[in-house]
Enzyme design. Structure first.
Site, PDB file in Angstrom:
ATOM      1  CB  CYS A 115      -0.923   0.003   1.219  1.00  0.00           C
ATOM      2  SG  CYS A 115      -1.953   1.482   1.322  1.00  0.00           S
ATOM      3  CB  CYS A 146      -0.709   2.449   3.901  1.00  0.00           C
ATOM      4  SG  CYS A 146      -2.333   1.876   3.398  1.00  0.00           S
ATOM      5  CG  ASP A 147       3.087   1.370   4.517  1.00  0.00           C
ATOM      6  OD1 ASP A 147       2.558   1.786   5.562  1.00  0.00           O
ATOM      7  OD2 ASP A 147       2.952   0.206   4.104  1.00  0.00           O
TER       8      ASP A 147
END
Length: 314
Positions: free
Chosen positions: A132, A135-136
């Site tokens: 992701c 997300c990261d």
């Protein structure tokens, strides 16, 4: 006893919930581990009609959920571990809840990210290996990143990650990309993106704390090469989330639910499938939403055919 339960909350499940709720069927929507589906892991969505300036994926999903709730859809968080689809009443085992019974069922559980299955990958999830970018990506400012994959998702993630990384290298096992031309052009025109095509990842290396390298094999020469990196983002496709069905519904060889052409009807009357769990061709938010509408309408007609409540057909 429920009239209808919807399992999954991506664009398909939420659209189905909106239509079912407006039909006064009071659907129960079961959210799994990724409420809102894959779009909650996406940045700007440019191709969903009605948003000329684009819309953020999480915002789109949150608005769909609010719309369903407005009309009376009920939401609960849980993981469907087992279903019994025999008989006229379907039974669902949901972790942390009593057994659910319903007269109809809409499955919109989508698909989950595939992993490479190479040494060092699982050991380093959360320590440099990710699926992701949104997300990261923030954690890799000024770092070197590798994106593995050759489809639209890989190109999108690579372009997004250039906002943070000093360099993004795309590694793909084939010499040709599978991505659409517009996505390829965007990636190729990005000065921060470099390429390692026709290379197969074989091992993730780390220093015990963080990812440090990805070992790849050149498919033409057979030689191995070690690519230095601070993070590896895996974007190689998805697997339909149908294991909980335990073979009770017809699926294809991969596991996607087979529906009757032009419908969302499965091999079991009263069970409908919509979104990516039954679509391995288009896999777009708008087609998922459209199939969710279809599922809701077909479900409503199914209930009309089997139920009469206080002299009024559902």
């Amino acid at each position: 006893m429920r009239q209808v339960v919807v399992v999954g909350t991506g664009p398909a499940g939420l659209t189905a919930a909106i239509y079912l709720a407006r039909a006064n069927l009071n659907p129960l929507v079961i959210e799994g581990n990724e409420p809102g589906g894959q779009l909650t892991l996406t940045t700007e969505v440019e191709n969903f009609p009605g948003f000329p300036d684009g819309v953020m994926g999480p915002e789109l999903m949150e608005n769909m959920r609010k719309q369903a709730e407005k009309f009376g859809a009920e939401f609960t968080r849980g993981w469907v571990s087992e279903v019994n689809l025999s008989g006229d009443v379907f039974k669902l085992q949901v972790d942390g809840m009593a057994e659910l019974k319903t007269k109809s069922l809409i499955i919109s559980t989508g698909a989950s990210a595939k992993m490479l299955g190479i040494p060092g990958e699982n050991d380093n999830i959360g320590r440099g290996v990710s699926t992701c970018a949104t997300c990261d990506g923030f954690f890799f400012r000024g770092k070197k990143i590798i994106v593995v994959g050759g489809g639209d998702s890989a190109m999108e993630e690579a372009n997004f990650l250039t906002k943070f990384a000093s360099e993004v290298r795309i590694v793909h096992r084939r010499a040709e990309l599978r991505a659409s031309k517009i996505m390829q052009d965007r990636a190729r025109s990005n000065p921060k993106i470099t390429w390692s095509l026709d290379c197969t990842p074989v091992e993730v290396n780390s220093d015990g704390k963080r990812v440090t390298r990805l070992k790849v094999k050149n498919n033409e020469t057979g030689l191995e090469e070690t690519l230095e990196t601070d993070g590896i983002f895996v974007a190689i496709g998805h697997r339909p989330n149908t294991a909980f069905l335990n073979g009770q519904i017809d699926t294809d060889d991969v596991g996607y639910i087979v529906v009757k052409p032009g419908t969302t009807e499965t091999s079991i009357p009263g069970v409908f499938a919509c979104g990516d769990v039954q679509d391995h061709k288009f896999r777009q938010a708008i087609t998922a939403a459209g199939s969710g509408c279809m599922a809701a309408l077909e479900c409503e007609r199914y209930l009309e055919s089997i139920e009469v409540h206080e002299g009024v057909a559902y």
